[in-house]
Design an enzyme around this catalytic site. Structure first.
Site, short mmCIF file in Angstrom:
data_model
loop_
_atom_site.label_atom_id
_atom_site.label_comp_id
_atom_site.label_asym_id
_atom_site.label_seq_id
_atom_site.Cartn_x
_atom_site.Cartn_y
_atom_site.Cartn_z
N SER A 1 40.18 -15.63 5.55
CA SER A 1 41.19 -15.65 6.99
C SER A 1 42.15 -16.84 7.32
O SER A 1 41.75 -17.60 6.32
CB SER A 1 40.10 -15.39 7.99
OG SER A 1 39.21 -16.67 8.15
N CYS B 1 43.74 -6.63 3.07
CA CYS B 1 44.50 -7.44 3.70
C CYS B 1 46.64 -6.74 4.19
O CYS B 1 47.24 -7.73 4.66
CB CYS B 1 44.68 -8.87 3.13
SG CYS B 1 45.67 -8.38 1.11
N GLU C 1 43.95 -9.86 14.54
CA GLU C 1 44.36 -9.22 13.06
C GLU C 1 41.92 -8.53 13.38
O GLU C 1 40.96 -9.53 13.40
CB GLU C 1 43.60 -10.31 11.82
CG GLU C 1 43.52 -8.73 10.15
CD GLU C 1 43.53 -10.23 9.32
OE1 GLU C 1 42.60 -11.84 8.91
OE2 GLU C 1 43.64 -9.65 8.23
N PHE D 1 35.57 -11.28 1.17
CA PHE D 1 35.09 -10.14 0.77
C PHE D 1 35.41 -9.32 -0.13
O PHE D 1 34.98 -7.98 -0.28
CB PHE D 1 33.70 -10.07 1.95
CG PHE D 1 34.30 -9.43 3.35
CD1 PHE D 1 34.64 -7.76 2.77
CD2 PHE D 1 34.82 -9.54 4.16
CE1 PHE D 1 34.87 -7.08 4.17
CE2 PHE D 1 35.30 -9.02 5.32
CZ PHE D 1 35.49 -7.52 5.29
N LYS E 1 33.81 -19.33 -6.43
CA LYS E 1 33.59 -19.96 -5.32
C LYS E 1 33.32 -18.57 -4.54
O LYS E 1 34.68 -17.90 -3.32
CB LYS E 1 33.21 -20.74 -4.36
CG LYS E 1 32.52 -20.94 -3.77
CD LYS E 1 31.42 -20.40 -2.82
CE LYS E 1 32.23 -19.47 -1.19
NZ LYS E 1 31.68 -18.77 -0.43
N GLU F 1 30.62 -14.53 0.11
CA GLU F 1 28.66 -14.62 -0.17
C GLU F 1 27.91 -13.50 0.65
O GLU F 1 26.73 -13.28 -0.03
CB GLU F 1 28.23 -15.59 0.82
CG GLU F 1 28.70 -15.48 2.00
CD GLU F 1 29.21 -16.42 3.09
OE1 GLU F 1 31.04 -15.98 2.17
OE2 GLU F 1 29.19 -16.76 3.83
#
Ligand code: NAD
Length: 493
Positions: free
Chosen positions: A224, A279, A378, A147, A171, A174
């Protein structure tokens, strides 16, 4: 309803499942997104497989023409895309603009595909025998993105993949799916043939189908660490090549001779930009020797000036969802109960935005221990931890013992120390007085340890390598004066 993009158009079916897409600044549901079933993923893969038959033979000139045109369109319409990213992700529009600017670099790199795919040629490897290499596309490629960079991460992979002659099923996350559809429409406008880029929305069902589908030959994943590991193991067990980039815990080491104002500015921008949902965000500052107190005080005073909200002058937006905001907030209590000093509590920060938005201001912990969950996990939010180290060696050992190895930075005025650090540190991307050392597009992006599964980094030369298969041809043509066919075994003379 945000629909899939299959074979050059919006999918016109009715989804059996759908998810909510939020406006994080208000906390309200703004839209719905279709969740692909197995058969919908199969339709996208079939469209990509059909397109591959001709796209793999599209000339390099045609591929680079599409890429140049796409670059032009994206540059013209980046303001619109930044608004789309900001509306679903929550990051402020200027930050979304920065994401697109970095994404443009990858597109520009892919524009150079005729140069990038040049092979080698050895004339007369043996008498009248020439040896040469060509790089061919792998086929249908699945790209699964997170995301936090809904425009940039898809563009780390898609331009290189298609410029190399592959076709793609993307993909996206969402949580913020609209940017991918905008990109697919722009590619179509740029002249990309139908089916070369398809977008399916959804969750695990869609991801699992891509991982298992026999026609999909390669998977590029970013997300992740637990999911990256799963994607790597599942994809490779189905015979695919997989690059799976995972999570991070990035340390910024500040040596006693560093410019502390520069270091404090860097810690605040790299720790809280995009609400820490990067990240490459700095989440741990390692203060070496006596600098800790002064550094913490400088970071604290700068945090007070960070404008959090949704207005145009704001620097930090909300978190992506309420669930994520609550999870990040839970670490504030965990840090206190584990014994860290809560220097700035993000729950007290002034917010210029709707009350129900997914807000949390910047938080600063000091005296964090490496056994505390605020250090080991994290958090992926606006929470910065300061750990004290007595020496350079202790700082390096701490970074090297961390299970993640995405990015790191050292702040110092000592060139020798910086050079030693770049040699000794077990991390994939290293900054020297640069807090977020995201490589430019003609290098490649990737971490070490649990920040990357597989051996190919993203984009740049590694991207071209990942999205192509090498073939070496050994050819022999008889001298016309020789006359006749030689049926003998090749001679090395
Ligand atoms: P995520 O792992 O939850 O999701 C990533 C993708 O995997 C999404 O498309 C999602 O739909 C899918 N997914 C989620 N759960 C799944 C499951 N159980 N099975 C199959 N697919 C699943 O990650 P996120 O929250 O979207 O993104 C944030 C994470 O991504 C952070 O950990 C961050 O560090 C990481 N990240 C890493 C990099 C990098 O370059 N290393 C870059 C950006 C983000």
């Amino acid at each position: 309803m945000i629909k899939h993009w299959i074979n050059g158009k919006h999918w016109d079916g009715a989804p059996s499942r759908a998810g909510d897409v939020y406006d994080p600044s208000t906390g309200k549901v703004a839209n719905q997104v279709a969740f692909a079933s197995v058969s919908e993923v199969d339709a996208a893969v079939s469209s990509a497989a059909e397109a591959f038959a001709s796209w793999r033979n599209a000339s390099l000139a045609q591929r680079s023409t599409v890429m140049f045109k796409f670059r032009e369109l994206l540059n013209e319409r980046k303001g619109e895309l930044a608004q789309i990213v900001s509306a679903e992700h929550g990051k402020v529009v200027s930050d979304a603009g920065g994401e697109i600017q970095r994404a443009l670099e990858s597109v520009e790199y892919a524009c150079g595909i005729p140069q990038l795919l040049k092979g080698g040629f050895s004339e007369n490897a043996s008498t009248r025998v020439d040896v040469y290499s060509i790089q061919q596309p792998v086929g249908v490629v699945g790209v699964i993105s997170p995301f936090n960079f809904p425009a940039m991460v898809p563009l780390w992979f898609v331009p290189t993949a298609i410029a190399c002659g592959n076709t793609v099923v993307l993909k996206p996350s969402e949580k913020d799916p609209s940017a991918s559809i905008f990109l697919a429409e722009l590619f179509a406008e740029a002249g990309l043939p139908d089916g070369v880029l398809n977008v399916v929305h959804g969750d695990k069902v869609a991801v699992d189908r891509l991982l298992e589908h026999p026609t999909v030959k390669a998977i590029s994943f970013v997300g992740s660490t637990p999911i990256a590991r799963y994607v790597y193991e599942t994809g490779t067990s189905h015979g695919k090549r997989v690059q799976a980039l995972g999570g991070a815990k990035n340390h910024m080491v500040v040596l006693p001779d560093a410019d502390l104002d520069l270091a404090a500015d860097a810690a605040v921008s790299a720790g809280f930009g995009s609400a820490g949902e990067r990240c490459m965000a700095i989440s741990v500052v390692v203060a070496v020797g006596p600098v800790g107190d002064e550094l913490v005080s400088k970071i604290k005073s700068r945090i007070a000036d960070v404008k959090v909200g949704s207005g145009p002058s704001c620097e930090m937006g909300p978190l992506v969802t309420g669930v994520h905001r609550d999870k990040v907030t839970s670490y504030l209590d965990a840090g206190v109960s584990e014994g860290a000093a809560l220097v700035v509590d993000g729950r007290d920060h002034p917010i210029d935005g709707a009350a129900d938005g997914f807000w949390l201001g910047p938080t600063l912990f000091d005296h964090v221990g490496t056994d505390m969950t605020i250090y080991t996990d994290e958090i992926f939010g606006p929470v910065l931890s300061v750990v004290r180290a007595s020496s350079y060696d202790e700082a390096v050992e701490m970074v090297n013992n961390n299970r993640y190895g995405n990015g790191t930075a050292i702040f110092t005025n000592d060139g020798g120390a910086a050079r030693r650090f770049q040699n000794e540190i077990e991390v994939g991307m290293v900054g020297v007085n640069v807090p977020i050392p995201v490589p430019v597009a003609y290098y490649s992006f990737g971490g070490w340890k649990e920040s990357l599964f597989g051996d190919a980094h993203a984009y740049g030369p590694h991207g071209v390598h990942f999205f192509t298969r090498s073939k070496v041809i050994t050819s022999r043509w008889l001298d016309p004066s020789h006359g006749g066919v030689n049926l003998g075994f090749p001679q090395n003379t």
